[in-house]
Design an enzyme around this catalytic site. Structure first.
Site, PDB file in Angstrom:
ATOM      1  CG  HIS A  34      -2.105  -0.983   1.008  1.00  0.00           C
ATOM      2  ND1 HIS A  34      -3.266  -0.672   0.326  1.00  0.00           N
ATOM      3  CD2 HIS A  34      -2.222  -2.270   1.384  1.00  0.00           C
ATOM      4  CE1 HIS A  34      -4.061  -1.735   0.320  1.00  0.00           C
ATOM      5  NE2 HIS A  34      -3.450  -2.719   0.943  1.00  0.00           N
ATOM      6  CB  THR A  35       4.397   1.926  -0.394  1.00  0.00           C
ATOM      7  OG1 THR A  35       4.717   0.758  -1.154  1.00  0.00           O
ATOM      8  CG2 THR A  35       4.604   1.645   1.090  1.00  0.00           C
ATOM      9  CB  SER A 126      -4.521 -13.466 -11.681  1.00  0.00           C
ATOM     10  OG  SER A 126      -5.737 -12.872 -11.231  1.00  0.00           O
ATOM     11  CG  ASP A 176      -0.307  -5.556  -8.539  1.00  0.00           C
ATOM     12  OD1 ASP A 176       0.497  -5.489  -7.584  1.00  0.00           O
ATOM     13  OD2 ASP A 176      -1.549  -5.632  -8.389  1.00  0.00           O
ATOM     14  CE1 TYR A 228      -4.906  -2.089  -3.100  1.00  0.00           C
ATOM     15  CE2 TYR A 228      -5.657  -0.082  -4.171  1.00  0.00           C
ATOM     16  CZ  TYR A 228      -4.660  -0.984  -3.882  1.00  0.00           C
ATOM     17  OH  TYR A 228      -3.400  -0.763  -4.379  1.00  0.00           O
TER      18      TYR A 228
HETATM   19  P1  ADP Z   1      -5.415 -10.777  -8.250  1.00  0.00           P
HETATM   20  O1  ADP Z   1      -4.851  -9.803  -9.220  1.00  0.00           O
HETATM   21  O2  ADP Z   1      -4.768 -10.681  -6.921  1.00  0.00           O
HETATM   22  O3  ADP Z   1      -5.406 -12.181  -8.754  1.00  0.00           O
HETATM   23  P2  ADP Z   1      -7.795  -9.244  -8.761  1.00  0.00           P
HETATM   24  O4  ADP Z   1      -9.100  -9.176  -8.065  1.00  0.00           O
HETATM   25  O5  ADP Z   1      -7.007  -8.005  -8.882  1.00  0.00           O
HETATM   26  O6  ADP Z   1      -6.940 -10.399  -8.023  1.00  0.00           O
HETATM   27  O7  ADP Z   1      -7.978  -9.813 -10.217  1.00  0.00           O
HETATM   28  C1  ADP Z   1      -8.677 -11.016 -10.443  1.00  0.00           C
HETATM   29  C2  ADP Z   1      -9.626 -10.841 -11.618  1.00  0.00           C
HETATM   30  O8  ADP Z   1      -8.853 -10.641 -12.825  1.00  0.00           O
HETATM   31  C3  ADP Z   1     -10.441 -12.067 -11.898  1.00  0.00           C
HETATM   32  O9  ADP Z   1     -11.619 -12.062 -11.107  1.00  0.00           O
HETATM   33  C4  ADP Z   1     -10.761 -11.906 -13.381  1.00  0.00           C
HETATM   34  O10 ADP Z   1     -11.779 -10.951 -13.564  1.00  0.00           O
HETATM   35  C5  ADP Z   1      -9.473 -11.293 -13.908  1.00  0.00           C
HETATM   36  N1  ADP Z   1      -8.535 -12.318 -14.414  1.00  0.00           N
HETATM   37  C6  ADP Z   1      -7.298 -12.572 -13.948  1.00  0.00           C
HETATM   38  N2  ADP Z   1      -6.717 -13.563 -14.652  1.00  0.00           N
HETATM   39  C7  ADP Z   1      -7.609 -13.962 -15.582  1.00  0.00           C
HETATM   40  C8  ADP Z   1      -7.609 -14.958 -16.613  1.00  0.00           C
HETATM   41  N3  ADP Z   1      -6.564 -15.764 -16.828  1.00  0.00           N
HETATM   42  N4  ADP Z   1      -8.718 -15.066 -17.383  1.00  0.00           N
HETATM   43  C9  ADP Z   1      -9.777 -14.255 -17.187  1.00  0.00           C
HETATM   44  N5  ADP Z   1      -9.836 -13.307 -16.245  1.00  0.00           N
HETATM   45  C10 ADP Z   1      -8.786 -13.157 -15.428  1.00  0.00           C
HETATM   46 MG    MG Z   2      -4.981  -7.715  -9.049  1.00  0.00          MG
END
Ligand code: ADP
Ligand code: MG
Length: 387
Positions: A34-35, A126, A176, A228
């Protein structure tokens, strides 16, 4: 990188072979949480787990996307993309060409087939892995040259941040995307979110007989649900009250004076976390230079306590994983990522990593929590073309 899954998916959707395959990694942030949106320091590594995109251009301005685990093939016109459109997971994809166009780049339609090894919603980013893999494919196929050097990657990262903030509607900072596009294998990345600079810091644990164990608590976090954004808003309010552009301008010696000028306990605690957290990043970088891993571990512990008590973004699962790690030989442990669920990291002697994973699993079972998933990670490479 195994490109077969994405390539086959592409073939199924289009009946043709892709023009190329790109991938981008998830990340864990070693420290500096959170920086990023406060102009502070962070220290991520890129994960071996990556999101893979098989891609080809279209000349009709349409985007057609399929992703493993999501049933629907989504097709939409690039011209229709904007804040609020589309919704759901495709917003992370469609946001990237939208943001590149906003930045003046001439990009057109694409067919995209996606597979991923990065667990979704586990705090391992992700979302950025997806944006950055799509961004890498667009940048290459439309000849933007944005993968060639760190300056180009910084520009591409900025477009991916806009995609996440403005199209997906998640008000995350830039950590990220910088990690996914700018990290180097065998290194952590010292990211200065005030001036945008990124400095590789050697980070080789195997040489030290240590393992970095990630535990995905599988208690899903949701960054879009407002918590957040609420933390971010309080930090921005505090900066306004203190008359500084970001909280980065408050250094550790200034902290007590700054706290006395804030109106309530909530603002004081959030600011105390942000200011001490950037100092802890500096502490870890100094300790890494001296190979002093005990000091690194201590900073992890202090960071987690600050995120738990002052910033209030941990959860029962995150706290339990960290406490269990510390009780079973970890040099340090902390939550990583935005919090409210997600993952922890533990720095542990390599020979104890398997036992620690079992102990965490047992502690979760005793607490009647969903079974967590633990795995070791190494500092891996950034977004790249694979085929
Ligand atoms: P994190 O980034 O920590 O995994 P987030 O809530 O920021 O969690 O992002 C997750 C969201 O990103 C998922 O709910 C989806 O909407 C999208 N996402 C991430 N990877 C994929 C993927 N491989 N295919 C489809 N959607 C994805
Ligand atoms: Mg994310």
């Amino acid at each position: 990188m195994d490109t077969t899954g994405a390539t086959e998916r592409y073939l199924q959707m289009t009946g043709r072979s892709p023009e190329g395959v790109w991938s981008a990694p998830g990340r864990v942030n070693l420290i500096g949480e959170h920086t990023d949106y406060n102009g502070g320091l962070a220290l991520p590594i890129a994960l071996p787990q990556r999101t893979v995109v098989a891609a080809g251009r279209r000349d009709d301005g349409m985007l057609r996307v399929t992703s493993a685990g999501f049933r629907r093939v989504v097709k939409l016109a690039l011209d229709d993309v904007g804040p609020g459109t589309p919704t759901g997971w495709t917003s992370y994809v469609a946001g990237v060409p939208w943001a590149l166009r906003q930045a003046g780049y001439d990009v057109g339609g694409m067919d995209l087939a996606i597979t991923s090894q990065v667990p979704l919603g586990a705090g391992l980013s992700s979302s950025a892995a997806l944006e950055c893999a799509v961004g890498a494919a667009l940048a290459d196929l439309y000849g933007l040259g944005l993968l060639d050097d760190d300056a180009g990657r910084t520009t591409l990262a900025a477009a991916c941040v806009r995609a996440e903030n403005e199209i997906a509607g998640a008000s995350t900072g830039g950590l990220d995307q910088a990690a996914s596009l700018r990290c180097r294998a065998g290194h952590a990345l010292l990211l200065d979110c005030r001036d945008g600079s990124a400095t590789p810091v050697p980070f080789d644990l195997t040489e030290q007989g240590l393992t970095l164990l990630v535990t995905d608590t599988r208690a899903p976090h949701s960054l879009v649900d407002g918590q957040y954004a609420a933390r971010r808003r309080v930090c921005e309010e505090a900066a306004v009250i203190l008359g500084v552009p970001t909280l980065r301008e408050i250094s550790l010696p200034d902290l007590d004076g700054a706290l006395s000028r804030l109106p309530d306990d909530e603002h004081r605690r959030r600011v105390r976390h942000v200011v001490t957290e950037t100092a802890r990043v500096e502490e870890v970088v100094a300790a890494l230079e001296l190979d002093d891993w005990v000091r690194v571990g201590k900073a992890f512990v202090l960071s987690h306590a600050s995120l738990r008590d002052d910033f209030e973004v941990t959860s029962a699962e995150l706290d339990l994983a960290v406490d269990t790690a510390l009780a079973h030989g970890a040099l340090g442990a902390r939550m990583t990522g935005g919090g409210f669920g997600g993952s922890t990291i533990a720095l542990v002697p390599a020979e104890r990593a398997d036992d620690l994973a079992s102990e965490i699993e047992r502690a979760f079972a005793d607490a009647r929590m969903r079974a967590p998933v633990s795995f070791p990670v190494t500092a891996s490479g950034p977004a790249a073309r694979d085929a």
